[in-house]
Design a protein around this motif. Structure first.
Motif, short mmCIF file in Angstrom:
data_model
loop_
_atom_site.label_atom_id
_atom_site.label_comp_id
_atom_site.label_asym_id
_atom_site.label_seq_id
_atom_site.Cartn_x
_atom_site.Cartn_y
_atom_site.Cartn_z
N GLN A 26 0.77 -1.21 0.05
CA GLN A 26 0.08 -0.02 0.21
C GLN A 26 0.92 1.32 0.01
O GLN A 26 2.19 1.02 0.47
CB GLN A 26 -0.83 -0.06 1.21
CG GLN A 26 -1.54 -1.23 1.53
CD GLN A 26 -2.79 -1.52 0.44
OE1 GLN A 26 -3.31 -0.63 0.06
NE2 GLN A 26 -2.86 -2.71 -0.16
N ILE A 27 0.28 2.55 -0.47
CA ILE A 27 1.03 3.62 -0.43
C ILE A 27 1.58 3.96 1.02
O ILE A 27 2.87 4.17 1.12
CB ILE A 27 0.11 4.81 -0.75
CG1 ILE A 27 0.01 4.97 -2.29
CG2 ILE A 27 0.69 6.17 -0.16
CD1 ILE A 27 1.30 5.44 -2.80
N ARG A 28 0.71 3.74 2.11
CA ARG A 28 1.33 4.15 3.16
C ARG A 28 2.56 3.18 3.71
O ARG A 28 3.41 3.64 4.28
CB ARG A 28 0.25 3.75 4.44
CG ARG A 28 0.50 3.92 5.86
CD ARG A 28 -0.71 3.65 6.73
NE ARG A 28 -1.71 4.50 6.44
CZ ARG A 28 -1.88 5.48 7.55
NH1 ARG A 28 -1.06 5.31 8.72
NH2 ARG A 28 -3.11 6.46 7.56
#
Lengths: 180, 167
Positions: free
Chosen positions: A15-17
């Protein structure tokens, strides 16, 4: 193959995070290594606090691949000390022992002659053409401590760059795919 | 979580930590040793004593060196580097150290020695100040450990003098 597929899955599921967190943790590792190196430079007063022995000129004391810890204080240089020095026109610093010292009465400047323990003659042949003595500004530090074999890691990595890239790649992959 | 890579990493970290700790302890244990070495040097002969073409005085000596350095060896000692230097003052230089002889002692059995030698390196001054010069002979030793900190010390022997005339 199961391990590779697993790793690929974990890369796909990022995921981006998570990517950002991994980036930050990678940055932390790099900067903390830099902090340690710079702190060592401050403590020892030498521009390269640790050097790897590259030649056999100090055998049997120091062999190729051993690590030396340097210290550069304002203490005067004396005969018998093992110093690391740079000669004008040579890129690689040399680690040899001081055999002669002449210290000036008025200015405190020193003339120093060095020799490798395993070499037959003194170092005048290694110095720049016509240079008879080393001065203070040639000397980068004196050796105070010794650790055997560890320097082989850097010797192998500079001589076989492919191993370096494989290692960096593997470590990078490990950091990216770790889930902590 | 407990994949092969993690376990390998943990094992490697533990291994390196234990090794580093053992190296540090070996080096620290050197501090417990209090050596009591002894040395005697005699200048047997002045072989020649001249002013060279470059204007510097140079002398050739025959020396008799006897020393017992056995007490400086510990289990963390790889070798000891021993050298004898002539040390003197001149009007221009506040300190001159000229190494005359050196040797590597590989083990404790060889640390009690007696040798007869002419100077291995040139005993040359920076200038022409050696006639009638009083000088010290200093036996230095640098102990190289198997790992860790290097030690150095010396014995100063005073009261040597060069002749008043060239020969």
């Amino acid at each position: 193959m199961g391990w590779v597929a697993e790793q690929m899955d974990s890369i796909k599921s990022l995921q981006i995070r998570q990517v950002l967190t991994q980036g930050v943790s990678l940055g932390m590792i790099v900067t903390s290594a830099l902090i340690i190196w710079k702190a060592l430079m401050c403590i020892t007063g030498s521009e390269s606090p640790v050097v790897v022995v590259l030649s056999g000129s100090m055998e049997p004391g120091f062999k190729r691949g051993d690590i030396l810890f340097l210290h550069m204080s304002n203490d005067p240089i004396r005969a018998g000390e093992i110093v690391v020095f740079n000669v004008d026109g040579r890129e690689i610093p040399i680690v040899h022992r001081v055999i002669k010292v002449h210290e000036r009465e008025d200015t405190g400047e020193v003339d120093v002659l060095t020799k490798g323990d395993n070499n037959y003659g003194d170092d005048r042949l290694l110095y720049a053409h016509g240079q008879l003595w080393l001065q203070r500004h040639h000397i980068m530090g004196r050796a105070v401590g010794f650790l055997p074999y560890v320097g082989w890691v850097t010797i192998i990595m500079t001589e076989k760059p492919i191993i370096k890239y494989i290692l960096i790649g593997a470590l990078g992959l490990l950091v990216i795919t770790s889930k902590d | 979580m407990h994949s092969f890579v993690y376990r390998a990493n943990a094992l490697l970290t533990l291994g390196v930590t234990v090794l580093a700790l053992m190296c540090a302890m070996a080096s620290l244990s050197d501090n417990l040793n209090v050596p009591s070495p002894s040395a005697h040097v005699h200048v047997l002969n002045i072989n020649w004593f001249q002013r060279q073409r470059d204007g510097n005085d140079e002398v050739s000596l025959t020396l008799n060196i006897s020393a017992n350095l056995q007490s400086m060896f510990t289990w963390n000692t790889k070798q000891a580097f021993v050298f004898l230097s002539a040390e003197y003052e001149t009007p221009k230089n506040s300190l001159n150290q000229v190494s005359l002889w050196d040797g590597i002692i590989p083990s404790q059995e060889h640390a009690k020695f007696w040798i007869h030698a002419t100077n291995k390196y040139r005993f040359a001054d920076q200038g022409s100040n050696l006639r009638g010069k009083e000088f010290n002979l200093t036996l230095h030793w640098h102990v190289m450990p198997k790992t860790g900190r290097m030690f150095a010390d010396k014995i100063v022997m005073t009261g040597y003098r060069l002749p008043e005339e060239y020969r």
